[in-house]
Design a protein around this motif. Sequence first.
Motif, PDB file in Angstrom:
ATOM      1  N   ALA A  41      30.672  58.147  47.585  1.00  0.00           N
ATOM      2  CA  ALA A  41      30.612  56.769  48.078  1.00  0.00           C
ATOM      3  C   ALA A  41      29.155  56.324  48.208  1.00  0.00           C
ATOM      4  CB  ALA A  41      31.313  56.658  49.431  1.00  0.00           C
ATOM      5  N   SER A  42      28.904  55.072  47.860  1.00  0.00           N
ATOM      6  CA  SER A  42      27.536  54.550  47.905  1.00  0.00           C
ATOM      7  C   SER A  42      27.145  54.112  49.316  1.00  0.00           C
ATOM      8  CB  SER A  42      27.388  53.367  46.955  1.00  0.00           C
ATOM      9  OG  SER A  42      28.086  52.235  47.465  1.00  0.00           O
ATOM     10  N   SER A  43      25.857  54.002  49.523  1.00  0.00           N
ATOM     11  CA  SER A  43      25.344  53.489  50.804  1.00  0.00           C
ATOM     12  C   SER A  43      25.820  52.062  51.033  1.00  0.00           C
ATOM     13  CB  SER A  43      23.819  53.533  50.812  1.00  0.00           C
ATOM     14  OG  SER A  43      23.370  54.855  50.761  1.00  0.00           O
ATOM     15  N   GLN A  44      25.906  51.292  49.961  1.00  0.00           N
ATOM     16  CA  GLN A  44      26.388  49.908  50.066  1.00  0.00           C
ATOM     17  C   GLN A  44      27.852  49.892  50.524  1.00  0.00           C
ATOM     18  OE1 GLN A  44      26.070  47.683  46.428  1.00  0.00           O
ATOM     19  NE2 GLN A  44      26.574  45.749  47.422  1.00  0.00           N
ATOM     20  N   GLN A  45      28.663  50.784  49.962  1.00  0.00           N
ATOM     21  CA  GLN A  45      30.055  50.878  50.417  1.00  0.00           C
ATOM     22  C   GLN A  45      30.114  51.240  51.892  1.00  0.00           C
ATOM     23  OE1 GLN A  45      31.185  53.724  47.276  1.00  0.00           O
ATOM     24  NE2 GLN A  45      33.023  52.470  46.965  1.00  0.00           N
ATOM     25  N   LEU A  46      29.328  52.241  52.297  1.00  0.00           N
ATOM     26  CA  LEU A  46      29.335  52.679  53.691  1.00  0.00           C
ATOM     27  C   LEU A  46      28.949  51.533  54.619  1.00  0.00           C
ATOM     28  CD1 LEU A  46      29.595  54.799  55.907  1.00  0.00           C
ATOM     29  CD2 LEU A  46      27.215  55.457  55.428  1.00  0.00           C
ATOM     30  N   ALA A  47      27.905  50.802  54.273  1.00  0.00           N
ATOM     31  CA  ALA A  47      27.477  49.675  55.117  1.00  0.00           C
ATOM     32  C   ALA A  47      28.608  48.654  55.255  1.00  0.00           C
ATOM     33  CB  ALA A  47      26.221  49.037  54.539  1.00  0.00           C
ATOM     34  N   GLY A  48      29.316  48.392  54.168  1.00  0.00           N
ATOM     35  CA  GLY A  48      30.438  47.456  54.223  1.00  0.00           C
ATOM     36  C   GLY A  48      31.569  47.973  55.092  1.00  0.00           C
ATOM     37  N   TRP A  49      31.885  49.270  54.955  1.00  0.00           N
ATOM     38  CA  TRP A  49      32.949  49.857  55.768  1.00  0.00           C
ATOM     39  C   TRP A  49      32.594  49.799  57.251  1.00  0.00           C
ATOM     40  CZ3 TRP A  49      33.077  54.908  52.455  1.00  0.00           C
ATOM     41  CH2 TRP A  49      33.629  54.623  51.194  1.00  0.00           C
ATOM     42  N   LEU A  50      31.346  50.126  57.578  1.00  0.00           N
ATOM     43  CA  LEU A  50      30.929  50.092  58.988  1.00  0.00           C
ATOM     44  C   LEU A  50      31.056  48.679  59.547  1.00  0.00           C
ATOM     45  CD1 LEU A  50      27.817  52.459  58.897  1.00  0.00           C
ATOM     46  CD2 LEU A  50      30.133  52.997  59.700  1.00  0.00           C
ATOM     47  N   ALA A  51      30.660  47.691  58.760  1.00  0.00           N
ATOM     48  CA  ALA A  51      30.775  46.301  59.211  1.00  0.00           C
ATOM     49  C   ALA A  51      32.245  45.932  59.430  1.00  0.00           C
ATOM     50  CB  ALA A  51      30.124  45.369  58.193  1.00  0.00           C
ATOM     51  N   GLU A  52      33.117  46.324  58.499  1.00  0.00           N
ATOM     52  CA  GLU A  52      34.551  46.049  58.637  1.00  0.00           C
ATOM     53  C   GLU A  52      35.128  46.696  59.886  1.00  0.00           C
ATOM     54  OE1 GLU A  52      36.562  47.506  55.170  1.00  0.00           O
ATOM     55  OE2 GLU A  52      35.537  46.107  53.823  1.00  0.00           O
TER      56      GLU A  52
END
Length: 159
Positions: A104-115
Amino acid sequence: MVSDADLRHLRRCVELAAEALEAGDEPFGSVLVAGDGKVLQEDHNHVASGDQTRHPEFELARWAAANLTPEQRAAATVYTSGEHCPMCAAAHGWVGLGRIVYVASSQQLAGWLAELGAPAPPVRTLPINEVVPGLAVEGPVPGLDEEVRELHRRFHGAS
């Protein structure tokens, strides 16, 4: 291109991330593999100890620096459940490790954390190649990334 051997190592990274979660830690896991395909070392997150630098990618870079020649490090691959943060990418580059393959990318992780309403990471998320230009990097891996997302959902207590 991600091979069957790559997928086998990435699945182990997801297992290690699950082990970290079961130990009460953030779900990240990594595996260091020699150029000949031999697994050299593996680890998962240990940041619950209070030391936020205890990322598995950082630990593997330190292990490689102490135990491998520069040529062996350059031929090695680091597999990981999540794209390296800037600290880990820098450690990887400084010790001269080879290819990185992540789920998983850092961009995906940032999006998941925001969600999930979770706090953003304290360090800016950057693609690995912005920290270590020219390094061979592959990821994310569709399908496995959803397994990693579920681990983060569980860690952050989302239903």
